[in-house]
Design a protein around this motif. Structure first.
Motif, PDB file in Angstrom:
ATOM      1  N   GLN A   1      29.696  33.909  48.207  1.00  0.00           N
ATOM      2  CA  GLN A   1      30.794  33.783  49.150  1.00  0.00           C
ATOM      3  C   GLN A   1      31.707  34.988  49.009  1.00  0.00           C
ATOM      4  N   ALA A   2      32.254  35.415  50.127  1.00  0.00           N
ATOM      5  CA  ALA A   2      33.200  36.532  50.119  1.00  0.00           C
ATOM      6  C   ALA A   2      34.610  35.985  50.298  1.00  0.00           C
ATOM      7  N   ALA A   3      35.576  36.620  49.655  1.00  0.00           N
ATOM      8  CA  ALA A   3      36.964  36.197  49.801  1.00  0.00           C
ATOM      9  C   ALA A   3      37.505  36.591  51.172  1.00  0.00           C
ATOM     10  N   GLN A   4      37.030  37.711  51.695  1.00  0.00           N
ATOM     11  CA  GLN A   4      37.438  38.139  53.031  1.00  0.00           C
ATOM     12  C   GLN A   4      36.368  39.029  53.634  1.00  0.00           C
ATOM     13  N   TYR A   5      36.462  39.200  54.942  1.00  0.00           N
ATOM     14  CA  TYR A   5      35.486  40.004  55.672  1.00  0.00           C
ATOM     15  C   TYR A   5      36.243  41.086  56.429  1.00  0.00           C
TER      16      TYR A   5
ATOM     17  N   VAL B   1      38.794  50.523  58.165  1.00  0.00           N
ATOM     18  CA  VAL B   1      38.975  49.085  58.368  1.00  0.00           C
ATOM     19  C   VAL B   1      39.872  48.882  59.583  1.00  0.00           C
ATOM     20  N   VAL B   2      39.387  48.124  60.563  1.00  0.00           N
ATOM     21  CA  VAL B   2      40.170  47.857  61.763  1.00  0.00           C
ATOM     22  C   VAL B   2      40.650  46.408  61.812  1.00  0.00           C
ATOM     23  N   GLY B   3      40.162  45.579  60.912  1.00  0.00           N
ATOM     24  CA  GLY B   3      40.628  44.199  60.838  1.00  0.00           C
ATOM     25  C   GLY B   3      40.038  43.506  59.633  1.00  0.00           C
ATOM     26  N   THR B   4      40.780  42.546  59.070  1.00  0.00           N
ATOM     27  CA  THR B   4      40.258  41.732  57.969  1.00  0.00           C
ATOM     28  C   THR B   4      40.435  40.270  58.336  1.00  0.00           C
ATOM     29  N   TYR B   5      39.479  39.445  57.907  1.00  0.00           N
ATOM     30  CA  TYR B   5      39.442  38.042  58.293  1.00  0.00           C
ATOM     31  C   TYR B   5      39.057  37.185  57.088  1.00  0.00           C
ATOM     32  N   PRO B   6      39.618  35.979  56.992  1.00  0.00           N
ATOM     33  CA  PRO B   6      39.303  35.121  55.849  1.00  0.00           C
ATOM     34  C   PRO B   6      37.939  34.439  55.954  1.00  0.00           C
ATOM     35  N   GLU B   7      37.363  34.394  57.160  1.00  0.00           N
ATOM     36  CA  GLU B   7      36.075  33.738  57.371  1.00  0.00           C
ATOM     37  C   GLU B   7      35.152  34.655  58.165  1.00  0.00           C
TER      38      GLU B   7
ATOM     39  N   SER C   1      30.761  47.601  61.616  1.00  0.00           N
ATOM     40  CA  SER C   1      30.036  46.783  60.649  1.00  0.00           C
ATOM     41  C   SER C   1      30.989  45.737  60.097  1.00  0.00           C
ATOM     42  N   ILE C   2      30.411  44.651  59.599  1.00  0.00           N
ATOM     43  CA  ILE C   2      31.182  43.595  58.945  1.00  0.00           C
ATOM     44  C   ILE C   2      30.806  43.630  57.472  1.00  0.00           C
ATOM     45  N   VAL C   3      31.812  43.740  56.615  1.00  0.00           N
ATOM     46  CA  VAL C   3      31.568  43.851  55.186  1.00  0.00           C
ATOM     47  C   VAL C   3      32.329  42.738  54.461  1.00  0.00           C
ATOM     48  N   GLY C   4      31.587  41.914  53.721  1.00  0.00           N
ATOM     49  CA  GLY C   4      32.210  40.899  52.884  1.00  0.00           C
ATOM     50  C   GLY C   4      32.681  41.541  51.591  1.00  0.00           C
ATOM     51  N   THR C   5      33.920  41.248  51.198  1.00  0.00           N
ATOM     52  CA  THR C   5      34.467  41.838  49.977  1.00  0.00           C
ATOM     53  C   THR C   5      34.835  40.741  48.988  1.00  0.00           C
ATOM     54  N   ASP C   6      35.027  41.135  47.747  1.00  0.00           N
ATOM     55  CA  ASP C   6      35.363  40.213  46.658  1.00  0.00           C
ATOM     56  C   ASP C   6      34.338  39.082  46.577  1.00  0.00           C
ATOM     57  N   LEU C   7      33.075  39.468  46.407  1.00  0.00           N
ATOM     58  CA  LEU C   7      32.007  38.478  46.351  1.00  0.00           C
ATOM     59  C   LEU C   7      32.077  37.670  45.065  1.00  0.00           C
ATOM     60  N   ARG C   8      31.714  36.402  45.193  1.00  0.00           N
ATOM     61  CA  ARG C   8      31.637  35.529  44.025  1.00  0.00           C
ATOM     62  C   ARG C   8      30.458  34.582  44.210  1.00  0.00           C
ATOM     63  N   LEU C   9      29.850  34.206  43.097  1.00  0.00           N
ATOM     64  CA  LEU C   9      28.752  33.254  43.105  1.00  0.00           C
ATOM     65  C   LEU C   9      29.340  31.873  42.875  1.00  0.00           C
ATOM     66  N   VAL C  10      29.073  30.958  43.800  1.00  0.00           N
ATOM     67  CA  VAL C  10      29.582  29.599  43.687  1.00  0.00           C
ATOM     68  C   VAL C  10      28.393  28.672  43.525  1.00  0.00           C
ATOM     69  N   GLU C  11      28.387  27.922  42.424  1.00  0.00           N
ATOM     70  CA  GLU C  11      27.327  26.945  42.170  1.00  0.00           C
ATOM     71  C   GLU C  11      27.931  25.558  42.336  1.00  0.00           C
ATOM     72  N   THR C  12      27.466  24.833  43.336  1.00  0.00           N
ATOM     73  CA  THR C  12      27.955  23.491  43.602  1.00  0.00           C
ATOM     74  C   THR C  12      27.023  22.497  42.925  1.00  0.00           C
ATOM     75  N   VAL C  13      27.564  21.696  42.035  1.00  0.00           N
ATOM     76  CA  VAL C  13      26.767  20.695  41.329  1.00  0.00           C
ATOM     77  C   VAL C  13      26.565  19.508  42.264  1.00  0.00           C
ATOM     78  N   LEU C  14      25.296  19.152  42.487  1.00  0.00           N
ATOM     79  CA  LEU C  14      24.961  18.091  43.423  1.00  0.00           C
ATOM     80  C   LEU C  14      24.792  16.726  42.756  1.00  0.00           C
ATOM     81  N   GLY C  15      24.430  16.719  41.501  1.00  0.00           N
ATOM     82  CA  GLY C  15      24.264  15.446  40.823  1.00  0.00           C
ATOM     83  C   GLY C  15      23.548  15.599  39.501  1.00  0.00           C
ATOM     84  N   ARG C  16      23.418  14.462  38.824  1.00  0.00           N
ATOM     85  CA  ARG C  16      22.761  14.418  37.524  1.00  0.00           C
ATOM     86  C   ARG C  16      21.254  14.433  37.721  1.00  0.00           C
TER      87      ARG C  16
END
Length: 174
Positions: free
Chosen positions: A143-147, A28-34, A56-71
């Motif tokens: 979404q990844a917490a960091q890259y 790892v030579v650098g980590t970035y929040p975006e 290479s760029i590797v996203g870590t701490d992956l999470r699934l985010v479900e955004t509710v758009l409406g009823r």
């Protein structure tokens, strides 16, 4: 491992990197929040003639985010079905129009209306079939917490030096 009947097995990473020279471990030579910042870092390496094929760029701490758009109601499901049915009807109408000697407008109008009606019916039925278990619309994304920017261990020090220069320049320091 001895070769089998189909040859020597390859790991998926080895298959993807046929023309790329990854000769050993990566560091790892650098980590970035975006992601955009990690991409900017690799672009800076490229601008400075660094062999970016060894990064290479590797996203870590992956999470699934479900955004509710409406009823979601039966009416909204029918409207969404009507819209997609109309698009499909337009496609069919254009195909019929291409191979028809008659006027295009009535053919396209008819297929759009029929597609919208059937789409609305199927949309309403599909929503009703859920029995109220999912009465909302949403959009999912990973979404990844960091890259992390990784480089081959052999060239990692050079990459770190260039990235320190980039961070120094971006910070506005003199």
């Amino acid at each position: 491992m001895p070769p089998g009947p189909a040859g020597v097995p390859q790991l998926p990473a080895q298959e993807l990197g046929r023309g790329v020279r990854h000769t050993g471990p990566t560091v790892v030579v650098g980590t970035y929040p975006e992601y955009a910042l990690a991409q900017q870092a690799v672009d800076h390496l490229s601008d400075n003639r660094f062999p970016v094929e060894r990064t290479s760029i590797v996203g870590t701490d992956l999470r699934l985010v479900e955004t509710v758009l409406g009823r979601l109601t039966t009416g909204r499901a029918a409207m969404a079905g009507a819209a997609s049915g109309a698009w499909f009807g337009l496609f069919i109408g254009v195909l019929f129009g291409l191979f028809s000697d008659s006027n295009w407008f009535p053919v396209i109008l008819t297929t759009v209306v029929v597609g919208a009606i059937w789409g609305a019916i199927f949309g309403a039925i599909a929503h009703a079939a859920t029995g109220g278990r999912r009465d909302f619309t949403s959009r999912s994304s990973l979404q990844a917490a960091q890259y992390a920017v990784l480089a081959d261990a052999e060239v990692a020090d050079e990459a770190r030096t260039l990235l320190v220069q980039l961070n120094w320049r971006v910070s506005g320091a003199q």
